[in-house]
Scaffold this active site. Structure first.
Site, PDB file in Angstrom:
ATOM      1  N   HIS A  60       0.850  -1.014  -0.164  1.00 50.24           N
ATOM      2  CA  HIS A  60      -0.020   0.002  -0.016  1.00 50.24           C
ATOM      3  C   HIS A  60       0.832   1.331   0.048  1.00 50.24           C
ATOM      4  CE1 HIS A  60      -3.016   3.028   0.875  1.00 50.24           C
ATOM      5  NE2 HIS A  60      -2.619   3.258   2.176  1.00 50.24           N
ATOM      6  N   HIS A 103       3.011   7.029   5.845  1.00 45.87           N
ATOM      7  CA  HIS A 103       1.829   7.750   6.147  1.00 45.87           C
ATOM      8  C   HIS A 103       0.887   6.875   7.103  1.00 45.87           C
ATOM      9  CE1 HIS A 103      -0.154   5.360   2.855  1.00 45.87           C
ATOM     10  NE2 HIS A 103      -1.194   5.516   3.604  1.00 45.87           N
ATOM     11  N   GLU A 159      -0.878   5.459  12.551  1.00 44.90           N
ATOM     12  CA  GLU A 159      -2.148   4.887  12.931  1.00 44.90           C
ATOM     13  C   GLU A 159      -2.104   3.422  13.322  1.00 44.90           C
ATOM     14  OE1 GLU A 159      -4.749   6.034   9.842  1.00 44.90           O
ATOM     15  OE2 GLU A 159      -6.519   6.467  11.483  1.00 44.90           O
ATOM     16  N   ASP A 160      -1.240   2.742  12.426  1.00 44.43           N
ATOM     17  CA  ASP A 160      -1.352   1.208  12.719  1.00 44.43           C
ATOM     18  C   ASP A 160      -0.057   0.472  13.368  1.00 44.43           C
ATOM     19  OD1 ASP A 160      -3.435   1.507  11.073  1.00 44.43           O
ATOM     20  OD2 ASP A 160      -2.733   1.249   9.081  1.00 44.43           O
ATOM     21  N   ASP A 172      -3.041   8.195  -1.525  1.00 48.54           N
ATOM     22  CA  ASP A 172      -3.454   7.190  -0.412  1.00 48.54           C
ATOM     23  C   ASP A 172      -4.831   6.892  -0.972  1.00 48.54           C
ATOM     24  OD1 ASP A 172      -3.605   5.754   1.782  1.00 48.54           O
ATOM     25  OD2 ASP A 172      -4.599   7.401   2.855  1.00 48.54           O
ATOM     26  N   ASP A 204     -20.121  15.119 -27.516  1.00 51.76           N
ATOM     27  CA  ASP A 204     -18.616  15.122 -27.373  1.00 51.76           C
ATOM     28  C   ASP A 204     -17.958  13.735 -27.103  1.00 51.76           C
ATOM     29  OD1 ASP A 204     -19.778  15.366 -24.920  1.00 51.76           O
ATOM     30  OD2 ASP A 204     -18.978  17.457 -24.351  1.00 51.76           O
TER      31      ASP A 204
END
Ligand code: MN
Length: 720
Positions: free
Chosen positions: A53, A77, A81-82, A144, A263
């Site tokens: 990821h 990132h 959190e994890d 993300d 279009d």
């Protein structure tokens, strides 16, 4: 749907294709290794190792040439959190910039704009303002989300729909504002795929059926146009362009039939210079008849997200309609990547990060709103304004000079006027749209040319406007106008109070306010001008008698009290002895009662003790509220330079950082923390904090500030 096989090698190859600074590469590699270790053993729902990821997020960012801090943040990132990593650890390893990016992304992950509750407003505000300080947070977040959307198939249907809806409501509008159309368009198709799968597959089916035929016609037209431009010596490239499923869906949604969407056949012409754009357009129009209303010149008048291009629709070969876009390569970079296109230019010596931030604030109303509203006191107003401005549909209208103004759909000429300048709004007397006089509640439409009639002598906005306007800016500016009016009214009232006092004492007003006396009053009361004096008089912060006494020193008691208070302040740091006076009595000792500890600005009452002077309580203190005797009226002096003790109780979830946050808040308000006691119960902590504070306003502000700290449950004043 894109299926990209992302590996360490492929991502680092992409990174090295445009980053060659050794020290930067070192940081990126370190971030990757760190994330790899921290996520080791974790799996995604897809069954892959988790590290896929962050690697994929970085891969997406390489496509827009993101800088090394952004790429490092992409790898990291999810570690806050994890992976039980703390912010401090990250700062130690990677420094403030990268950590702030990671933290910003983590914070957005916790945002849920649907049904924002009152209590959460303060948090949203903090987070949003935080985000604006680095636009790259949002760019990492978009990458993300894009990867998560690409792998959304693993989630159960209900979660798919929720994620897709959130992407449509929040992330796509942001991507649009940032001009990041490439990412936006992929997010749109993916969201539609999960949010309205029936429609999505229906459209893609129909497109597939006609695909071969369309491709053939497009290629033919492409060759014809290319021939035409070659003949006229314009170097160019042409690409056939597939309309996105989402854009077709939007047209169907507006009631068009699939076959009427003319279009579907689209070409994009790339040339080297702006001049060649217009030349190419001229040649194309001379050979293929254009539909007049469909021509748009976004080069002369760029969209507010910086997009530039010429758009035209022409009758092409075999009578088919073609939508043709003409732009330079540079315009194309901006059109695809918007604000992120700054990374592609790589001008040496320029500060790309600052340029991006600058662009964002200058060009994007969304962020301008946040910056403008940064000091807005009311959190709810703030969030409303930001929500309204960021997530609503917008229209683009023009000033008579051709400047583009972006407004939320439904805006009126009043909104327009205030967006241009508050002076124009305040003096608006009428509006002309497309050379026709319109009522001021007229709903503006895309491409309207708006001229505001003003009259410098107008009375200003009227209250009715507050019900008409759509933008929070206009509403705030109208309110500000009325606040100024109120201020004028206060000045008038204050002046009247002073006149009355002087009449009582038979002193002519003009004699009293000679320049020498005015100076004396200003010095004594530490005020800037007479207006400030009048406002304070009308709010009862200064008594008319006090002003009189400043000039007529001889026979007054208040002045002496005032004097002794000031003297005491200099000599005496003993809290509570001064600053309070009693009409008709001088030199009496007063003490601040320790039960309720009133601070200046709060209503107080004195209790005459036996032999220890007067103790001063809050007027509603339970120790005095039922007493009938020995009470005496007491007042705070208008000038108070000392600080007073007050104790507050902060209830919070267990959190190490709260105390630090509280101290930071106290510092910024210049409040002294004199003691802190901590009480723990099973899952909460209560801090009893005693502070030295100038007045009740400051104290309340401080308490409100503490409420905005994460994990704080409640803040109350300690009584007894
Ligand atoms: Mn993630």
């Amino acid at each position: 749907m894109k299926k990209i096989n992302v590996t360490y090698d492929s991502v680092f190859k992409a990174i090295k294709s445009y980053i060659d600074d050794e020290s930067e590469l070192k940081v990126i590699t370190k971030a990757y290794k760190y994330a790899f270790e921290k996520h080791f053993g974790q799996k995604r729902l897809t069954g892959e190792d988790y590290i896929i990821h962050p690697l994929s997020v970085a891969q997406i960012l390489t496509e827009i040439y993101a800088d090394y801090e952004c790429l490092s943040a992409a790898f990291l990132h999810d570690v806050l959190e994890d992976c039980n990593v703390t912010k401090e650890e990250l700062i130690n390893e990677f420094g403030e910039n990268i950590t702030n990016l990671v933290e910003g992304v983590t914070k957005i992950n916790r945002l849920n704009f649907n049904g924002v509750s009152e209590a959460m407003n303060a948090n949203y505000r903090k987070i949003l303002v935080g985000l604006c300080e680095d636009v790259r947070v949002i760019i990492v977040k978009l990458a993300d989300r894009l990867h998560n959307m690409r792998t959304l198939y693993v989630l159960p249907e209900k979660r798919q729909k929720e994620k897709a809806k959130e992407t449509l409501d929040i992330l796509i509008p942001i991507a649009h504002r940032l001009g990041m159309n490439k990412i936006k368009s992929e997010l749109e198709d993916l969201s539609l795929r999960y949010y309205k799968p029936d429609i999505y597959f229906d459209i893609s089916e129909k497109l597939n059926q006609t695909k071969a035929e369309r491709e053939k016609i497009v290629l033919e037209m492409q060759n014809k146009v290319s021939e035409l431009l070659n003949k006229n010596n314009i170097k160019h490239e042409i690409k056939g362009r597939a309309k996105s499923i989402f854009s077709i869906y939007k047209k169907l949604d507006k009631g068009k039939k699939f076959n009427d969407i003319y279009d579907l056949l689209a070409l994009r012409v790339f040339v080297n210079t702006e001049q060649e754009c217009y030349q190419a357009l001229g040649y194309i129009h001379s050979k293929y008849r254009p539909i007049p209303k469909r021509f748009k010149d976004y080069i002369a008048m760029p969209k507010s997200n910086m997009y530039q291009s010429l758009h035209t629709t022409v009758f092409g070969i075999d009578g088919y309609l073609f939508e043709i876009q003409i732009r330079t390569y540079e315009m194309d970079l901006v059109a695809e990547n918007g604000i992120a296109s700054h990374w592609s230019y790589k001008e040496h010596g320029s500060n790309v990060k600052a340029d991006m931030q600058n662009d964002m604030e200058k060009k994007l109303q969304f962020f301008r709103t946040i910056m403008e509203m940064k000091d807005e006191k009311d959190d709810k107003n703030f969030v409303e304004a930001v929500k309204e401005d960021s997530f609503k549909e917008v229209i683009y209208v023009f000033t008579p000079k051709g400047d583009v103004i972006e407004l939320p759909k439904g805006s009126t000429p009043i909104d327009f006027a205030y967006r241009v300048h508050s002076d124009i709004g305040d003096h608006l007397v009428g509006a002309i749209v497309n050379e026709m006089l319109v009522p001021i509640d007229y709903e503006l439409k895309n491409d309207d040319v708006v001229k505001i009639n003003i009259n410098k002598n107008s009375m200003g906005p009227n209250y009715e406007w507050l019900n008409i306007v759509k933008t929070p800016q206009a509403r705030n500016k109208i309110r500000a106008f009325f606040n100024r009016l109120d201020k004028d009214e206060n000045i008038r009232q204050g002046e009247e109070l002073l006149q009355k006092e002087l009449r009582k004492r038979k002193i002519p007003f003009n004699d009293f306010l000679n320049s020498e006396n005015i100076q004396k009053i200003k010095d004594e009361l530490k005020i800037q001008d007479l207006n400030e004096l009048y406002i304070n008089l009308s709010n009862n912060k200064i008594l008319p008698s006090t002003v009189y006494n400043i000039i007529n020193v001889e026979d007054n008691k208040n002045e002496k009290i005032l004097k002794s208070v000031t003297d005491n302040n200099i000599k005496n740091t003993n809290i509570g002895k001064t600053d309070i006076y009693i009409e008709g009595i001088s030199n009496i000792k007063t003490n601040i009662a320790s039960c309720c500890k009133p601070v200046p600005g709060e209503k107080i009452i004195g209790y005459i003790t036996k032999g220890k002077g007067i103790s001063v309580h809050k007027i509603n203190c339970s120790n005095v509220i039922n007493l009938k005797e020995r009470l005496i009226e007491v007042h705070w002096n208008p000038i108070i330079t000392k600080k007073y003790y007050a104790t507050i109780l902060v209830h919070s979830k267990k959190d190490e950082n709260i105390l630090l946050n509280i101290i930071t808040k106290s510092n910024s308000l210049n409040i002294t923390v004199s003691s802190i006691k901590t009480m723990n119960n099973s899952d909460n902590t209560i801090y009893s904090i005693t502070v030295l504070v100038e007045n009740i306003d400051k104290l309340l502000k401080f308490m409100n500030d503490i409420k905005t700290i994460n994990n704080v449950i409640d803040v109350e004043r300690s009584i007894g």
